[in-house]
Design a protein around this motif. Structure first.
Motif, short mmCIF file in Angstrom:
data_model
loop_
_atom_site.label_atom_id
_atom_site.label_comp_id
_atom_site.label_asym_id
_atom_site.label_seq_id
_atom_site.Cartn_x
_atom_site.Cartn_y
_atom_site.Cartn_z
N PHE A 234 0.92 -1.57 -0.11
CA PHE A 234 -0.15 0.02 -0.07
C PHE A 234 0.79 1.54 0.14
CE2 PHE A 234 -3.26 3.25 1.79
CZ PHE A 234 -3.95 2.80 1.32
N VAL A 235 1.95 1.19 0.74
CA VAL A 235 3.19 2.27 0.96
C VAL A 235 3.22 2.57 0.09
CG1 VAL A 235 4.36 3.56 2.36
CG2 VAL A 235 2.63 2.14 3.40
N GLU A 236 4.13 0.99 -1.37
CA GLU A 236 4.55 1.67 -2.45
C GLU A 236 4.41 2.00 -3.12
OE1 GLU A 236 7.52 -2.44 -1.39
OE2 GLU A 236 5.82 -2.50 -2.37
N ARG A 237 2.94 1.81 -3.38
CA ARG A 237 1.88 2.26 -4.33
C ARG A 237 1.81 3.66 -4.35
NH1 ARG A 237 -3.06 -1.59 -5.10
NH2 ARG A 237 -4.15 0.58 -5.93
N MET A 238 2.17 4.21 -2.27
CA MET A 238 1.59 5.74 -2.81
C MET A 238 2.99 6.34 -2.62
SD MET A 238 -0.16 5.48 0.42
CE MET A 238 0.52 7.18 1.65
N VAL A 239 4.20 5.34 -2.32
CA VAL A 239 5.46 6.56 -3.74
C VAL A 239 5.15 6.01 -4.26
CG1 VAL A 239 7.78 6.19 -3.61
CG2 VAL A 239 6.96 5.71 -1.21
N GLU A 240 4.77 5.76 -5.44
CA GLU A 240 4.77 5.52 -6.73
C GLU A 240 4.04 6.50 -7.34
OE1 GLU A 240 6.68 4.23 -9.37
OE2 GLU A 240 7.93 3.24 -7.55
N TRP A 241 2.66 6.48 -6.74
CA TRP A 241 2.21 7.63 -7.03
C TRP A 241 2.36 9.33 -6.86
CZ3 TRP A 241 -0.15 12.81 -5.22
CH2 TRP A 241 -0.96 12.95 -5.44
N CYS A 242 3.94 9.08 -6.28
CA CYS A 242 4.44 10.71 -5.39
C CYS A 242 5.17 11.18 -6.21
CB CYS A 242 4.82 10.64 -4.00
SG CYS A 242 3.67 10.53 -2.54
N LYS A 243 6.64 9.86 -7.32
CA LYS A 243 6.94 10.07 -8.04
C LYS A 243 6.06 10.85 -9.59
CE LYS A 243 10.06 6.09 -7.43
NZ LYS A 243 10.08 4.65 -7.20
#
Length: 522
Positions: free
Chosen positions: A265-274
């Motif tokens: 879940f957090v990894e996908r949030m990081v990708e969204w931020c990128k």
């Protein structure tokens, strides 16, 4: 010649036996180094969840006795319903006391003066936003957007981001905010800003709440969009009065604690931020949160994220997947520049109907087991590198004798009669003994033997990681110390039971149980 060889062999065997018998009881002491640079203090494992009324009596007077019970813990996670500070859209208030109610100014000021860390969880969608939904779809845990707004657009979350600005303007450290941006009508003549009481704020609670339906459950990308607005007004694009960082760049935004503790879940949030926020000048991803946060309750009824044959009860924290899940979040943290990792909800219930319940073990009641398991959970998280832990919660949700069989009705660490339960006794005693000691390393797995350090002082914490009343003997090497001081937990008291014992060549033999014991050299 054969006889001569037999004589030589006999002499050699005699020498070997002689020297073996003369060998000291202890092996050569081996100094243990620190496991990691991070210094997780014992007291950082002892936060608590609660509400504003946990500080007041029924007449809305600040209750010193209740506050002293809160002070038992190193941190307070405040469940703050959004509507309590914004009862009407765009109209804020923080001090309800003059009309009969609670004063957030007073609560936060008292905690600040007492050096208690407070993280405010701004949660629950207000009724004026809920009412934009069709009547048959209205509920308190709707995602914080107006009906029909795009779920993955930061601009859809502008209202909660504006609330974050107003809160940070008042309780953050920035005293240079344009007062025309403050929306507190009752203080229009002289708005209050920059009180400096709060350093941490959380945007929503458990955004992945699948059990509430799709109007409440957010995907990682949708929640990242909310955080981007809440964090800094989506990098300042949503207005001068939008976002926590817009008001106070020093206030830390904690991501809402995940109900499903999934690193993905957090990894996908990081990708969204990128993709949507890009990178900072130093090459780091421009993230919209400062602290990773997840929830996990130690039970065997965890089919929503793991596979277990359930007994529908709580279990000892070392006996399920808590360690592996914590390691996953700590590993992710290291990839994000060692971003702090918190667990802002965990705990055990004492109701016989709860799937979170602690059980009697041997001669121990369920209250003592709750105390054992909570303390061991704090030790486990410190061992693994989790930065802060907050238990659920200060008081029971339900009154005595009214048990509807909910999971969290009797999870309190303090009685409503204003008396500590054994779990709070243990936390009080351990904090007094070694609250400022930090986790250093471990030297044994079963029984677990952890080392904590504070300057040149060292404390050993020993426990059997089981739930069957198992006991083990252990020989603890205290490096030639003539005496050992043994501290034992003592429910119902402010003080541990402490005794001095002589060592044998610096080694002390102890019986280790499922209740932690604490040993230092003298």
């Amino acid at each position: 010649m054969k006889k001569t060889n037999q004589i030589i062999n006999s002499i050699l065997i005699t020498f070997i036996v002689f020297f073996a018998c003369c060998t000291p009881d202890r092996k050569e002491y081996v100094e243990v180094g620190a496991l990691r640079d991070k210094q997780v203090k014992m007291k950082d494992m002892f936060g608590i969840n609660g509400f504003e009324w946990d500080f007041y009596d029924l007449q809305y007077n600040f209750d010193t006795t209740k506050f002293n019970l809160v002070r038992n813990f190193s941190g307070f996670r405040h469940f703050l319903d959004w509507e309590r500070i914004e009862p009407e859209k765009g109209v804020f208030r923080f001090n309800h006391k003059p009309e009969g109610g609670w004063s957030y100014d007073e609560v936060y000021q008292r905690c600040f003066k007492d050096s208690m860390l407070v993280v405010v969880d701004l949660q629950v969608t207000p009724s004026w936003l809920i009412n934009t939904y069709p009547e048959n779809r209205r509920q308190r845990d709707l995602m914080p957007i107006s009906f029909g707004d795009k779920r993955d657009a930061p601009s859809s979350y502008i209202e909660i981001a504006k609330a974050g600005f107003q809160f940070a303007a008042r309780y953050g450290q920035n005293k240079k905010i344009n007062k025309n941006l403050i929306k507190v009508p009752k203080e229009a003549h002289e708005p209050i800003i920059g009180l400096g009481y709060i350093k941490y704020i959380e945007s929503s609670n458990e955004p992945d709440k699948w059990w509430k339906g799709k109007d409440c459950e957010q995907s990682p990308e949708e929640y990242a969009a909310q955080l981007s607005a809440f964090y800094d007004g989506h990098k300042g694009k949503l207005g001068k009065d939008v976002g926590v960082k817009t008001a106070d760049s020093t206030m830390k935004v904690v991501m809402g604690g995940l109900a499903k503790p999934k690193v993905e879940f957090v990894e996908r949030m990081v990708e969204w931020c990128k993709k949507n926020r890009g990178y900072k000048k130093n090459g780091d991803v421009d993230l919209c949160f400062d602290i990773i946060n997840y929830h996990m309750y130690s039970n065997d009824y965890t089919g929503w994220f793991a596979r277990f044959k359930s007994k529908k009860r709580g279990v000892a924290p070392e006996t399920n997947e808590m360690s592996e899940i914590a390691k996953g979040f700590v590993d992710l943290s290291s990839k994000l520049g060692d971003m702090p990792v918190w667990s802002t909800e965990t705990g055990y219930d004492i109701s016989e109907k709860s799937v979170q319940r602690a059980i009697p073990i041997g001669s121990k009641s369920n209250l003592i087991t709750q105390a054992d398991w909570l303390l061991r959970l704090g030790l486990l998280y410190a061992r693994l590198g989790i930065d802060k832990v907050f238990y659920y919660q200060l008081y029971d949700n339900n009154d005595p004798g009214t048990d509807p069989g909910t999971s969290f009705g009797y999870s309190g660490l303090v009685e409503k009669s204003k008396k500590r339960r054994p779990a709070a006794d243990y936390i009080y005693q351990v904090t007094n003994l070694m609250g400022d000691y930090y986790y250093y390393n471990s030297i044994n797995d079963d029984p677990i033997v952890d080392i904590y350090q504070n300057g040149k002082k060292r404390m050993y914490v020993l426990v059997v990681p089981d739930e069957i009343d198992r006991r083990e003997k252990y020989f603890l090497d205290l490096n030639q110390a003539k005496k050992a001081i043994i501290h034992q937990l003592n429910p119902g008291s402010d003080n541990m039971i402490t005794k001095e014992v002589a060592t044998k060549n610096g080694v002390v033999e102890v019986e280790v149980t499922e209740t932690p014991i604490f040993i230092e050299a003298k």
